[in-house]
Write an enzyme that holds these catalytic residues in place. Structure first.
Site, PDB file in Angstrom:
ATOM      1  CB  SER A  58     120.742   7.030  21.027  1.00 22.73           C
ATOM      2  OG  SER A  58     119.834   7.956  20.433  1.00 22.73           O
ATOM      3  NE  ARG A 313     123.651   7.164  29.919  1.00 19.85           N
ATOM      4  CZ  ARG A 313     123.732   8.133  30.813  1.00 19.85           C
ATOM      5  NH1 ARG A 313     122.737   8.346  31.663  1.00 19.85           N
ATOM      6  NH2 ARG A 313     124.800   8.901  30.886  1.00 19.85           N
ATOM      7  CB  THR A 349     122.929  12.332  18.291  1.00 25.50           C
ATOM      8  OG1 THR A 349     122.452  11.272  19.127  1.00 25.50           O
ATOM      9  CG2 THR A 349     124.347  12.008  17.855  1.00 25.50           C
ATOM     10  CB  CYS A 507     116.392   0.186  39.436  1.00 29.07           C
ATOM     11  SG  CYS A 507     117.895  -0.623  38.824  1.00 29.07           S
ATOM     12  CB  CYS A 531     124.751  -0.653  38.238  1.00 33.07           C
ATOM     13  SG  CYS A 531     124.570   1.097  37.819  1.00 33.07           S
ATOM     14  CB  CYS A 534     120.042   3.885  33.486  1.00 30.86           C
ATOM     15  SG  CYS A 534     119.195   3.653  35.057  1.00 30.86           S
ATOM     16  CB  CYS A 537     119.074   5.199  41.554  1.00 38.86           C
ATOM     17  SG  CYS A 537     120.805   5.103  41.015  1.00 38.86           S
TER      18      CYS A 537
END
Length: 562
Positions: A58, A313, A349, A507, A531, A534, A537
């Site tokens: 974050s 992310r 959050t 990506c 990978c 995130c 895709c």
């Protein structure tokens, strides 16, 4: 579905899937209530990352409202989860060659960041994980939940987690472990944005029947360590930017830059968010982020420092219109599994934690009343009457306006609506709708201008694979690919031929490649080892032809301080 195999089972009162802020807050609140009443309550938190915090990313400017409610004395602890309070708060409009400060005095009070804290959400979650364990909560990291267990009446009974030792072809290796059934009176899903099991639940129980499509962005972030005498470092400084480099005709985006101190070191978090309803398939969120750091208003804070972490992310951004039905027989969605990010504030959050706490309160009350696996209507009612709903309701029209008119115009049009809703509880606009999912905005490549990006200089900007090495990502190589292409022919004829292979660009970790060899059709190569989970895709593929499912537990990134 998994084949019928013999596996052990463990029973709990409350099973929580996901060890992020929502899941940990839910676990802690449930145990607090049980302890206050002198009751026994068995709670387990399952986390697919190798440790709590490993998959957490974050910005982070934390509104401490929920943390204050959950653990009121956290500020006085010797070992606090976060230290640096915001001291300066700026918004800037960037152009290619300059910037203009925005008059923050015209913003509603809730848009200001004073009273918030800057730091690492991964470290906040590690602290919450320790708090959970101190309360006697079972915390199982490296334990990926891969399947839902249903009862005879169609209710959620639990999950299957910890399946290990499958080879890439699906056969069982010598170290094969069938996993365990973790059964609970209630199961809370806190998987974060675009969770693999959450997707299934939404379909099975038609949870999105009355909500708009969820909207997403991809957030890319680096953490830089800067020396103590850096001339432009100021602990507590917060800067948000709009405008350059993403152009509204291609898509929308904005950047952030936060200064904080922790463990005697000074850090700058720098990042860029690209809304995933962008239109131009030639756009690369990663390259836009790298270009962003070269602007004078950004580079001056980074020069003289060194990059120490990178990650990316997906972020929910649909707001109150896109919140699905939260409860279903036997369980509920909490945190970003449902989508509680306040986009204009760039914060979620506090809302994630609070919804976890509300669901825990409803579940504990139901268990105490002897109810099991019914629908937690009390949680949905509590959300409707909570400050989370108020927080999202005030900003409900900003994202739709940005989608229609671009970032700056949308923000300007949304400002009076936010003020009116803050002062009087109603705006000058009705609740605007999100008309279609993000993947449906992508245009054919032939209708869009190709975007040429500068090469990285290795000082401020970096190539993708070099940055991926800073995520500490790893997956066991001989396991089934967790990025499933449903129709390879469709991927070629549409994703490649029509849209020019945007997967290579959306990506942020170099997972997808279109390999072209002489005399052969282009081949879609998936480098799943890269990978970083995130989920972009799964969201942006123009045909929804890629399905992200969880790999073996413990795989993926191992973020130290994101």
């Amino acid at each position: 579905m998994s084949e019928a195999v013999e596996r052990e089972s463990m029973e709990f009162d409350l099973v929580i899937v996901g060890g992020g802020p929502a899941g940990l807050a839910a676990a802690i609140r449930a145990k607090q209530l049980a302890n206050e009443a002198g009751d026994e309550l068995e709670v387990v938190v399952l986390e697919k990352g190798g440790e709590i915090g490993a998959h957490i990313l974050s910005g982070l400017v934390l509104d401490p409202k929920a943390l204050d409610e959950l653990i009121p004395d956290w500020r006085t602890r010797d070992n606090k989860p976060i230290y640096t309070e915001v001291t300066k708060d700026k918004y800037k409009l960037l152009g290619p060659n300059g910037s203009m400060g925005m008059p923050t005095f015209g913003f509603p009070p809730f848009m200001h960041n004073h009273g918030c804290f800057i730091g690492s959400l991964a470290n906040v979650c590690r602290w919450l994980g320790e708090e959970a364990e101190n309360l006697g909560i079972n915390v199982f990291p490296g334990f990926a939940a891969s399947e839902i267990v249903y009862g005879d009446g169609g209710e959620v009974k639990g999950v299957i987690a910890g399946v290990m030792g499958l080879a890439a072809d699906g056969s069982k290796k010598s170290e094969f472990e069938p996993g365990m059934e973790l059964l609970g009176k209630y199961v809370l899903f806190a998987e974060g944005a675009r969770g693999s099991l959450t997707k299934q639940l939404k379909v099975k129980y038609d949870l999105e029947a009355d909500s708009d499509p969820q909207k997403y962005g991809i957030g890319l972030k680096e953490v830089w360590s800067v020396p103590a005498d850096h001339p432009n470092f100021e602990a507590g400084y917060v800067q948000h930017t709009f405008g350059w480099p993403v152009k509204d005709k291609d898509g929308n985006g904005g950047g952030f830059l936060y200064h904080f101190s922790e463990g005697g070191e000074n850090y700058v978090s720098v990042g860029y968010v690209v809304h995933l309803n962008y239109k131009n398939p030639w756009l690369s969120p990663y390259q836009e982020f790298q270009r962003y750091k070269h602007h004078d208003e950004i580079r001056k804070f980074l020069e003289g420092g060194k990059r120490v972490a990178y990650g990316a992310r997906a972020i929910t951004s649909g707001g109150v219109q896109s919140v699905p039905k939260l409860a279903f027989p036997g369980g509920a969605l909490i945190g970003c599994s449902a989508g509680f990010v306040n986009l204009p504030r760039i914060k979620g959050t506090h809302n994630a934690m609070k919804t976890g706490m509300l669901a825990a309160e409803a579940a504990v009350a139901a268990i105490k009343d002897g109810r099991q696996s019914d629908t937690l209507g009390a949680y949905e009612e509590a959300y409707e009457n909570s400050w989370v709903k108020t927080d999202l309701g005030r900003v409900r029209n900003v994202k739709p306006l940005m989608s229609r008119f671009g970032t700056m115009v949308g923000a300007v049009l949304g400002m009076p609506d936010m003020w009116l809703r803050y002062l009087f509880g109603f705006g000058y606009l009705p609740t605007l709708k999100h008309k279609k999912p993000d993947y449906a905005y992508l245009k054919p490549a032939k209708d869009c201008a190709k975007i040429e990006y500068p090469k990285p200089d290795g000082k401020l900007s970096f190539d993708k694979l070099t940055n991926v090495s800073f995520t500490n990502t790893n997956h066991a190589e001989d396991q089934p690919v967790h990025l499933i292409v449903k129709d390879t022919e469709l991927q070629l004829k549409s994703e490649h031929d029509v849209f020019a292979g945007p997967s290579e660009r959306y990506c942020p970790a170099g997972v997808y490649e279109w390999v072209e060899e002489d005399g052969k059709e282009p081949r879609f190569q998936i480098n799943s080892q890269n990978c970083i989970h995130c989920k972009t895709c799964d969201i942006k593929d123009p045909n929804q032809n890629i399905n992200w499912v969880t790999p073996e537990g413990g795989g993926g990134p191992a973020y130290p301080n994101m």
